[in-house]
Structures are given as C-alpha cells and as structure tokens.
Design a protein around this motif. Structure first.
Motif, PDB file in Angstrom:
ATOM      1  N   PHE A   1       8.451   6.773  13.568  1.00  0.00           N
ATOM      2  CA  PHE A   1       9.294   7.036  12.399  1.00  0.00           C
ATOM      3  C   PHE A   1       9.267   8.523  12.075  1.00  0.00           C
ATOM      4  N   MET A   2      10.260   8.937  11.319  1.00  0.00           N
ATOM      5  CA  MET A   2      10.323  10.324  10.861  1.00  0.00           C
ATOM      6  C   MET A   2       9.535  10.434   9.560  1.00  0.00           C
ATOM      7  N   LEU A   3       8.800  11.488   9.405  1.00  0.00           N
ATOM      8  CA  LEU A   3       7.990  11.665   8.206  1.00  0.00           C
ATOM      9  C   LEU A   3       8.865  11.680   6.953  1.00  0.00           C
ATOM     10  N   GLU A   4      10.074  12.222   7.079  1.00  0.00           N
ATOM     11  CA  GLU A   4      10.974  12.282   5.923  1.00  0.00           C
ATOM     12  C   GLU A   4      11.277  10.890   5.384  1.00  0.00           C
ATOM     13  N   GLU A   5      11.393   9.924   6.296  1.00  0.00           N
ATOM     14  CA  GLU A   5      11.656   8.543   5.870  1.00  0.00           C
ATOM     15  C   GLU A   5      10.445   7.967   5.151  1.00  0.00           C
ATOM     16  N   LEU A   6       9.256   8.259   5.632  1.00  0.00           N
ATOM     17  CA  LEU A   6       8.037   7.795   4.979  1.00  0.00           C
ATOM     18  C   LEU A   6       7.912   8.414   3.580  1.00  0.00           C
ATOM     19  N   VAL A   7       8.166   9.703   3.479  1.00  0.00           N
ATOM     20  CA  VAL A   7       8.099  10.381   2.184  1.00  0.00           C
ATOM     21  C   VAL A   7       9.126   9.808   1.215  1.00  0.00           C
ATOM     22  N   ARG A   8      10.321   9.499   1.748  1.00  0.00           N
ATOM     23  CA  ARG A   8      11.360   8.908   0.894  1.00  0.00           C
ATOM     24  C   ARG A   8      10.900   7.575   0.322  1.00  0.00           C
ATOM     25  N   LYS A   9      10.272   6.763   1.141  1.00  0.00           N
ATOM     26  CA  LYS A   9       9.769   5.470   0.673  1.00  0.00           C
ATOM     27  C   LYS A   9       8.683   5.649  -0.384  1.00  0.00           C
ATOM     28  N   ILE A  10       7.786   6.593  -0.134  1.00  0.00           N
ATOM     29  CA  ILE A  10       6.707   6.845  -1.098  1.00  0.00           C
ATOM     30  C   ILE A  10       7.281   7.280  -2.445  1.00  0.00           C
ATOM     31  N   ARG A  11       8.231   8.212  -2.401  1.00  0.00           N
ATOM     32  CA  ARG A  11       8.840   8.691  -3.643  1.00  0.00           C
ATOM     33  C   ARG A  11       9.612   7.587  -4.357  1.00  0.00           C
ATOM     34  N   HIS A  12      10.270   6.743  -3.575  1.00  0.00           N
ATOM     35  CA  HIS A  12      11.028   5.634  -4.165  1.00  0.00           C
ATOM     36  C   HIS A  12      10.112   4.707  -4.958  1.00  0.00           C
ATOM     37  N   PHE A  13       9.004   4.315  -4.355  1.00  0.00           N
ATOM     38  CA  PHE A  13       8.098   3.388  -5.035  1.00  0.00           C
ATOM     39  C   PHE A  13       7.318   4.073  -6.150  1.00  0.00           C
ATOM     40  N   GLU A  14       7.078   5.371  -5.998  1.00  0.00           N
ATOM     41  CA  GLU A  14       6.431   6.118  -7.076  1.00  0.00           C
ATOM     42  C   GLU A  14       7.332   6.127  -8.309  1.00  0.00           C
ATOM     43  N   GLU A  15       8.631   6.396  -8.104  1.00  0.00           N
ATOM     44  CA  GLU A  15       9.584   6.400  -9.209  1.00  0.00           C
ATOM     45  C   GLU A  15       9.743   4.996  -9.795  1.00  0.00           C
ATOM     46  N   HIS A  16       9.781   3.992  -8.924  1.00  0.00           N
ATOM     47  CA  HIS A  16       9.892   2.608  -9.384  1.00  0.00           C
ATOM     48  C   HIS A  16       8.701   2.231 -10.254  1.00  0.00           C
ATOM     49  N   LYS A  17       7.522   2.618  -9.832  1.00  0.00           N
ATOM     50  CA  LYS A  17       6.304   2.318 -10.588  1.00  0.00           C
ATOM     51  C   LYS A  17       6.318   3.024 -11.941  1.00  0.00           C
ATOM     52  N   ARG A  18       6.769   4.280 -11.936  1.00  0.00           N
ATOM     53  CA  ARG A  18       6.845   5.044 -13.187  1.00  0.00           C
ATOM     54  C   ARG A  18       7.845   4.430 -14.153  1.00  0.00           C
ATOM     55  N   MET A  19       9.016   4.049 -13.641  1.00  0.00           N
ATOM     56  CA  MET A  19      10.047   3.455 -14.481  1.00  0.00           C
ATOM     57  C   MET A  19       9.615   2.088 -15.013  1.00  0.00           C
ATOM     58  N   LYS A  20       8.906   1.336 -14.198  1.00  0.00           N
ATOM     59  CA  LYS A  20       8.419   0.027 -14.625  1.00  0.00           C
ATOM     60  C   LYS A  20       7.440   0.175 -15.791  1.00  0.00           C
ATOM     61  N   ALA A  21       6.529   1.147 -15.682  1.00  0.00           N
ATOM     62  CA  ALA A  21       5.569   1.391 -16.759  1.00  0.00           C
ATOM     63  C   ALA A  21       6.278   1.882 -18.018  1.00  0.00           C
ATOM     64  N   LEU A  22       7.283   2.752 -17.837  1.00  0.00           N
ATOM     65  CA  LEU A  22       8.042   3.273 -18.963  1.00  0.00           C
ATOM     66  C   LEU A  22       8.809   2.161 -19.658  1.00  0.00           C
ATOM     67  N   LEU A  23       9.435   1.284 -18.870  1.00  0.00           N
ATOM     68  CA  LEU A  23      10.174   0.159 -19.420  1.00  0.00           C
ATOM     69  C   LEU A  23       9.255  -0.767 -20.207  1.00  0.00           C
ATOM     70  N   GLN A  24       8.061  -1.019 -19.671  1.00  0.00           N
ATOM     71  CA  GLN A  24       7.118  -1.875 -20.371  1.00  0.00           C
ATOM     72  C   GLN A  24       6.704  -1.257 -21.702  1.00  0.00           C
ATOM     73  N   SER A  25       6.553   0.060 -21.717  1.00  0.00           N
ATOM     74  CA  SER A  25       6.210   0.755 -22.968  1.00  0.00           C
ATOM     75  C   SER A  25       7.309   0.577 -24.001  1.00  0.00           C
ATOM     76  N   TYR A  26       8.575   0.718 -23.561  1.00  0.00           N
ATOM     77  CA  TYR A  26       9.701   0.530 -24.470  1.00  0.00           C
ATOM     78  C   TYR A  26       9.756  -0.898 -24.999  1.00  0.00           C
ATOM     79  N   GLU A  27       9.543  -1.874 -24.110  1.00  0.00           N
ATOM     80  CA  GLU A  27       9.584  -3.273 -24.522  1.00  0.00           C
ATOM     81  C   GLU A  27       8.481  -3.582 -25.531  1.00  0.00           C
ATOM     82  N   ASP A  28       7.296  -3.052 -25.269  1.00  0.00           N
ATOM     83  CA  ASP A  28       6.183  -3.264 -26.203  1.00  0.00           C
ATOM     84  C   ASP A  28       6.500  -2.653 -27.565  1.00  0.00           C
TER      85      ASP A  28
END
Length: 296
Positions: free
Chosen positions: A96-123
């Motif tokens: 695989f290309m490293l750029e693709e791996l980095v893209r996946k990491i950033r995607h899930f990092e952002e997803h995790k951040r948004m999930k935590a932020l959303l939970q904070s708003y809901e609370d």
C-alpha cells in the motif's frame, strides 16, 4: 499521535515508522503479540493479521479505545471480517501507499473527535432540557410538517431532541428571525429536516410566507402563540410544572396560568380575578383555555 506497529515484516514496519515519524508521529515497533500487550496508551495500532502462530485478538481487545487498522496480505473472513467484528476499525492491503494509510488514520481520528464532540453536545442538551417533561408523546406517530404550540419554547426543543433521537434524523435548527436561511432551505432543500423556533417573533406576512412553503415539508415550527392556526398537524404541549425561573422572561399567558394554578385554591374567584385585573367571566374563560381544573 502515538502509534504502535505490530508487524513481523521488520523492513515494512521500519519503513512505515520512519515515514510516520517524518510526519510528526511517535512510533513503537514490535513483531509479536506478547510484546505488544506490554505497551499502554496508544492512539493508533497498526496490526498485522499474518503473525505466524499468534493470536492477535488480545491486541484488539486491549487497545479497543485506539484506532486499529489491520495490515493484511489478502482479504478473507479471518483477516478482515472477524477482526473488524472484534473491534478493529479498518484494514489496508499490502502493498500500500503510505498516503493511503495516513488518510485512513486521519479519517478515523476526525471521526473519533467528532463522535466525542457530538456526545458532549448531546449531554449538554439533555442536561439543559432535563426539567421539560413530554414523555407521554409518541414521536413515532407524529406527522410532519408540525406546529408545536407551547408556553415555553424549551418544550418544543425537547420534542425535537426526542424526535431526532428516536428517528435517527438530524434537524437543521433555525431561529425564526433567520428568514433568509429559512427561505433558502425551504425552497432549495425539500428533503432536509428543519426546526424553526420562536415563530411568534415574526410579522404576520412573514409567518404566512413561511407557512406557504411548509406544506408537505419535513418541518417543525414552535410558537408561544397558543391561538395560531395552520393547515397541517398541531401539537399543544402544556406546561404542567408550576413556577418559573426568576431569570427568564415569561409570556403574559404563562404568568396568568401560573397565578391561577398556584392561587386558585387560596383565594375565591372574585378576589383572584381582581388581583389579575380581569373579570370572573374572563377568569372562567382562562381556565377553559388553559385546561385548568378547579378543585371543589
């Protein structure tokens, strides 16, 4: 981020670690499960599913709060499906290309951040609306468009919050005063769910214009105007709680309802109506309007 690489192909692991380090990440490398389990607190785990004679599932279990990306040689139930069911987030196939791996990491990092932020708003929303009870309303039976008439707008807010939770549907929130945004959504985005609050703040011609666009739309409108009539379903949410906070502005209707409910058993109707500055007939009409029963 701290990244743990569990990979028996040492050259590959070293290459990945070197490139990720150049991007500012802190990496650790191990070629076996036993050593991997000695580590703690990683943001990302890159886990090979081709570790000879080793069960990699304990790594998934231990680092379940991290982003786990599987490094696989081929796609199968054992290399992808089962590990993802066990808690891994995604996979990437070698080579695989490293750029693709980095893209996946950033995607899930952002997803995790948004999930935590959303939970904070809901609370926060649940805490803010905790005192507004409308549990007897079955939101699944409600049809849109809908007008909610209530003495306190937070009751309507609570309904929308419950609707979103039950129906798994997000709403675009628009205070009634944002007319340009409301007009744009109603005209250009008929599939969007829209919540317009404090409808009573608009002028009559503005209300009529919005209502003319609301028919057959996925829209909820809230108002403290208990007399407003619309050509679609209406839901009246009565404030059953007595009293109100000293730091909030209440409507005249809400104040009169509060006084009648609180003091009607302490004073005769003649004195109560005099204190309110209305006639006994008007007092009777207010009770009927607010659905207030007087104890005999």
């Amino acid at each position: 981020m701290k990244i743990l690489i569990v990979e028996n192909e040492i050259y590959l692991a070293g290459s990945i670690a070197s490139k990720l380090a150049d991007l500012g990440h802190e990496c650790e490398i191990t070629n076996n499960v036993k050593d991997a389990l000695k580590y703690e607190n990683f943001d990302v785990v890159l886990l090979s599913t081709a570790l000879p004679g080793q069960d990699f599932y304990p790594v998934i279990d231990k680092f379940k709060d991290a982003i786990i990306i599987l490094l696989i040689a081929y796609i199968s139930n054992d290399t992808v499906l089962k590990p993802i069911q066990a808690g891994a987030n995604d996979y990437i196939q070698k080579p695989f290309m490293l750029e693709e791996l980095v893209r996946k990491i950033r995607h899930f990092e952002e997803h995790k951040r948004m999930k935590a932020l959303l939970q904070s708003y809901e609370d926060y929303i649940q805490y803010t609306l905790r005192n507004y009870k409308i549990d007897d309303i079955d939101v699944k039976k409600v049809k849109l468009p809908l007008l909610i008439r209530t003495s306190k707008i937070p009751y309507a807010d609570k309904f929308v919050q419950l609707y979103m939770s039950e129906m798994k549907t997000p709403f675009i929130f628009c205070p009634a005063t944002k007319l340009v945004q409301i007009d744009k959504i109603l005209k250009q985005n008929p599939k969007e769910y829209l919540y317009i609050s404090n409808f009573q703040l608009l002028k009559n011609d503005e209300q009529e214009r919005i209502l003319s666009f609301s028919y057959k739309k996925k829209i909820v409108i809230s108002t403290t105007d208990l007399e407003l009539s619309v050509p679609f379903d209406t839901l009246d949410i009565v404030n059953k709680a007595q009293g109100f906070s000293v730091d909030e502005i209440v409507t005249i209707d809400e104040y009169i309802r509060h006084i009648i409910t609180t003091y009607q058993d302490r004073f005769p109707d003649t004195e109560l109506s005099k204190k309110l500055g209305i006639s006994r007939k008007s007092l009777w009409e207010k009770r009927k309007k607010y659905d207030i029963l007087k104890k005999k």
